[in-house]
Design a protein around this motif. Structure first.
Motif: not given
Length: 365
Positions: A141-145, A199-201, A192-197, A224-226
């Protein structure tokens, strides 16, 4: 009898302590880094941390979720609380706004106000209609911005043609509504992770079995997006066709990998170092827990790999091995890294589901 019991208890303690030290002596790190065992919980898998420093840890076969706290700030998690049990592979863990989210095979759960209720948590179900397949069914799990919970739904097979929602990374709102698929063609991503700058996965993917020791590569991917498709089951790695399938088209419609790892290293959890906290030279670097092979004639993996990004955060400019030693030269396995997590101070936590160790790696300038 009491003396015998105490003797046996002390013997077990000293043997475990000596074995733990033996493992730490085997692990090699770059100069300036140190490693120690922060805590120990059975079958440790994905981790999440609160702003207060409470470390939450999921498990797989153990069916439990733990909270680890370092109350005296001595660098060891001396207080361990079992906050959930008898769950079906609760590998996925995420913390957001005082709540702990847990991913089991076919459900997403939440415990509100978790740190106020460690000893009497109330578990609520927010999503209960996910696929029930055991094969690649455990979650990350990850929670996005965007305040959505992202999670994997693996392929229910080694290799097969699948339909939605299988072989995807999907998401829901925090209340469990509005199911949406973010990425397709993802066989089994458990990191997985979202890049903090940007927001790419960025996400790992485990390659299929049955093609020998050296195929297909395991993967690190970037989106870089869905809406993208990453190839499974038709293509793997840098858009190589799987010739065991009757696929007649090219791989051009699929997104190629950013990093091809060796086959069967089993890349799982990942995290990224930012803000120069984990040494300036490793800033903006993704670290990958390679769980290790189970179906290869000569074992491989059982280590921490890295992939350093460029200043635009879109490309890999350097890759290699950061920590190794869980696999001895004679093939004996000392541990299996499963997840990586940086705390607010820039220290790296590593979970090990074989030994149940939570390691912490720190930089001493």
């Amino acid at each position: 009898k009491m003396k015998i019991f105490l003797f046996l208890l002390l013997s077990i303690y000293f043997i475990s302590y000596a074995f733990a030290n033996d493992i730490l002596k085997q692990i090699t790190l770059p100069e300036g880094f140190s490693i120690k065992i922060y805590a120990k919980v059975p079958n440790a898998r994905q981790m999440a941390i609160s702003p207060n420093g409470t470390l939450f840890v999921g498990s797989r076969a153990a069916g439990k979720v733990y909270a680890i706290q370092d109350h005296n700030n001595d660098g060891y998690g001396e207080t361990i609380t079992e906050i959930a049990s008898k769950l079906r592979l609760p590998t996925g863990i995420a913390f957001n706004n005082k709540s702990l989210y847990i991913g089991v095979i076919n459900k997403i759960l939440v415990i509100p106000e978790i740190e106020k209720n460690l000893n009497s948590p109330v578990i609520k179900v927010i999503k209960d209609d996910l696929p029930n397949d055991f094969h690649h069914g455990w979650k990350y799990l990850k929670i996005g911005k965007d305040n959505r919970i992202y999670f994997n739904i693996g392929a229910p097979c080694n290799v097969c043609e699948v339909k939605d929602p299988y072989a995807t990374i999907a998401s829901i709102k925090l209340d469990g509504s509005d199911f949406s698929i973010f990425a397709r063609g993802v066989r089994n991503s458990v990191g997985f992770l979202f890049h903090p700058i940007t927001n790419d996965l960025w996400f790992t993917d485990n390659g299929r079995d049955g093609l020998g020791d050296d195929l297909p590569p395991c993967e690190l991917n970037h989106s870089d997006g869905p809406g993208y498709h990453f190839g499974f089951p038709y293509c793997f790695g840098n858009n190589i066709i799987d010739k065991t399938l009757s696929y007649k088209n090219t791989c051009n419609q699929f997104i190629p990998t950013m990093v091809d790892f060796e086959a069967h290293v089993a890349p799982l959890g990942i995290d990224i170092s930012t803000g120069n906290l984990f040494s300036e030279s490793l800033n903006n670097t993704i670290f990958i827990a390679q769980h290790g092979s189970w179906d290869r004639s000569k074992k491989i993996g059982y280590r921490i790999a890295y992939a350093k990004l460029n200043d635009e955060h879109k490309k890999i400019i350097e890759k290699g091995i950061f920590a190794e030693g869980w696999l001895k030269k004679n093939g004996n396995v000392l541990g299996r890294p499963t997840d990586i997590l940086f705390n607010q101070s820039g220290d790296m936590f590593i979970s090990d589901d074989l030994l149940g160790n939570i390691y912490i790696i720190q930089y001493q300038n």
